[in-house]
Design a protein around this motif. Structure first.
Motif, short mmCIF file in Angstrom:
data_model
loop_
_atom_site.label_atom_id
_atom_site.label_comp_id
_atom_site.label_asym_id
_atom_site.label_seq_id
_atom_site.Cartn_x
_atom_site.Cartn_y
_atom_site.Cartn_z
N HIS A 173 0.80 -1.23 0.00
CA HIS A 173 0.00 0.00 0.00
C HIS A 173 0.83 1.28 0.00
CE1 HIS A 173 -2.93 -3.05 1.35
NE2 HIS A 173 -3.77 -2.31 0.66
N THR A 174 2.14 1.15 -0.02
CA THR A 174 3.02 2.32 -0.10
C THR A 174 4.10 1.99 -1.13
OG1 THR A 174 4.58 1.61 1.62
CG2 THR A 174 2.64 2.85 2.35
N ASN A 175 5.02 2.88 -1.28
CA ASN A 175 6.17 2.59 -2.14
C ASN A 175 7.00 1.51 -1.47
OD1 ASN A 175 8.90 2.64 -3.10
ND2 ASN A 175 8.49 4.62 -4.05
N PRO A 176 7.12 0.32 -2.08
CA PRO A 176 7.82 -0.78 -1.40
C PRO A 176 9.29 -0.49 -1.12
CG PRO A 176 7.16 -1.43 -3.62
CD PRO A 176 6.57 -0.09 -3.36
N TYR A 177 9.94 0.26 -2.00
CA TYR A 177 11.36 0.58 -1.78
C TYR A 177 11.51 1.51 -0.58
CZ TYR A 177 11.80 -1.49 -6.37
OH TYR A 177 11.74 -2.36 -7.43
N ALA A 178 10.64 2.52 -0.50
CA ALA A 178 10.68 3.43 0.65
C ALA A 178 10.31 2.68 1.93
CB ALA A 178 9.71 4.60 0.42
N ALA A 179 9.35 1.76 1.84
CA ALA A 179 8.94 0.99 3.02
C ALA A 179 10.10 0.15 3.56
CB ALA A 179 7.75 0.10 2.68
N VAL A 180 10.79 -0.55 2.68
CA VAL A 180 11.91 -1.39 3.11
C VAL A 180 13.04 -0.53 3.65
CG1 VAL A 180 13.65 -3.05 2.35
CG2 VAL A 180 11.29 -3.31 1.60
N GLY A 216 12.83 2.56 4.92
CA GLY A 216 12.41 3.13 6.19
C GLY A 216 12.42 2.13 7.33
N CYS A 217 11.93 0.93 7.05
CA CYS A 217 11.92 -0.11 8.08
C CYS A 217 13.34 -0.57 8.41
CB CYS A 217 11.05 -1.28 7.66
SG CYS A 217 9.29 -0.87 7.73
N GLY A 218 14.22 -0.57 7.42
CA GLY A 218 15.63 -0.90 7.68
C GLY A 218 16.26 0.11 8.62
N LEU A 219 15.92 1.38 8.42
CA LEU A 219 16.43 2.43 9.29
C LEU A 219 15.87 2.26 10.71
CD1 LEU A 219 18.04 5.06 9.62
CD2 LEU A 219 15.99 6.28 8.90
N VAL A 279 12.12 -6.21 18.83
CA VAL A 279 11.43 -7.44 18.41
C VAL A 279 10.46 -7.16 17.26
CG1 VAL A 279 9.74 -9.19 19.14
CG2 VAL A 279 11.68 -8.64 20.62
N VAL A 280 9.68 -6.10 17.39
CA VAL A 280 8.72 -5.76 16.33
C VAL A 280 9.46 -5.40 15.04
CG1 VAL A 280 6.99 -4.05 15.62
CG2 VAL A 280 6.83 -5.13 17.86
N MET A 281 10.54 -4.63 15.15
CA MET A 281 11.27 -4.24 13.93
C MET A 281 11.98 -5.43 13.29
SD MET A 281 10.20 -1.34 13.38
CE MET A 281 10.98 -1.38 11.79
N VAL A 282 12.46 -6.37 14.09
CA VAL A 282 13.02 -7.61 13.53
C VAL A 282 11.94 -8.33 12.74
CG1 VAL A 282 13.82 -9.93 14.13
CG2 VAL A 282 14.90 -7.96 15.18
N SER A 283 10.73 -8.37 13.28
CA SER A 283 9.63 -9.05 12.61
C SER A 283 9.24 -8.34 11.31
CB SER A 283 8.43 -9.14 13.55
OG SER A 283 7.39 -9.85 12.95
N ILE A 284 9.10 -7.03 11.35
CA ILE A 284 8.70 -6.28 10.16
C ILE A 284 9.80 -6.33 9.10
CG2 ILE A 284 8.16 -4.00 9.22
CD1 ILE A 284 6.90 -3.33 11.97
N PHE A 285 11.00 -5.91 9.48
CA PHE A 285 12.09 -5.83 8.51
C PHE A 285 12.52 -7.22 8.06
CE2 PHE A 285 16.65 -4.95 7.42
CZ PHE A 285 16.39 -4.19 6.29
#
Length: 173
Positions: A48-55, A57-60, A84-90
Motif C-alpha cells: 500500500h506504499t512505495n515498497p522501496y521506501a517501506a523497506v 524506512g523499516c531498515g532504518l 522485536v517488532v522491527m526484527v519481525s517487520i524488517f
C-alpha cells in the motif's frame, strides 16, 4: 540483613544486569502478537506504499531499534519490544525481497539462513561458553542473541509460509 534477603538481593541485582525479559506466559503472548504485527505491517507497507521506501524506512527503524537496545545498560521493555517488532517487520520484508525481487527460492534462502544460524550458534558457544539467554548481560552476548533471532526468523518465516500455503491449498480443494 537475613541470609534469604541477601540471596534475594543478589538475584535481583543479577536480573537487573540481563538485557532480555523473563520468559513467562506474558512473554509468549507478546511475542506472538509482535510476530503477527510484523507480518501484517510488512505486507501492508509493501502493498500500500512505495515498497522501496517501506523497506528502506523499516531498515532504518530496525537499525535504530537495535542500537537503542544494545546500547542500553539494562533491560528496557520499550527498547526490547521495539527491536522485536522491527526484527519481525524488517525480517519479513527482507525474506520477501529475497524471494520476490531477487528470485531466490524459499528453500535455498532458508538453507542459507539455517547454515548462518548454526554458524552463529557455534561461534556464540565457543566465544561465550554458553547459549543461555539467562546470561545475556554483555554487549557481545547481546549481539549474538539478536543475530540468532534474525537468522532464526527466516526459518520461522519459511515454516509459517509452508503451513499457510498448505492450508490455503487444502481449503481450495
Amino acid at each position: 540483613m537475613p541470609q534469604n534477603a541477601s540471596a534475594e538481593y543478589a538475584a535481583n541485582d543479577y536480573q537487573s544486569l540481563l538485557k532480555v525479559p523473563k520468559i513467562t506466559l506474558y512473554f509468549w503472548i507478546a511475542k506472538l502478537v509482535s510476530t503477527a504485527l510484523g507480518e501484517a505491517t510488512s505486507d501492508y507497507l509493501v502493498f500500500h506504499t512505495n515498497p522501496y521506501a517501506a523497506v528502506l524506512g523499516c531498515g532504518l527503524l530496525f537499525s535504530v531499534a537495535l542500537v537503542l537496545q544494545v546500547l542500553s545498560d539494562r533491560y528496557v521493555a520499550q527498547y526490547y519490544w521495539f527491536a522485536v517488532v522491527m526484527v519481525s517487520i524488517f525480517g519479513t520484508q527482507i525474506a520477501d525481497v529475497t524471494h520476490v525481487v531477487l528470485g531466490v527460492p524459499y528453500l535455498l534462502s532458508t538453507a542459507l539462513f539455517f547454515v548462518t544460524l548454526i554458524g552463529i550458534l557455534i561461534l556464540w558457544k565457543r566465544s561465550e561458553g554458553t547459549l543461555s539467554i539467562h546470561s545475556v548481560h554483555t554487549r557481545r552476548r547481546e549481539i549474538f542473541y539478536w543475530s540468532t533471532i534474525v537468522a532464526a526468523l527466516r526459518q520461522i518465516e519459511w515454516v509459517g509460509g509452508r503451513m499457510l500455503w498448505s492450508g490455503r491449498a487444502l481449503n481450495r480443494s
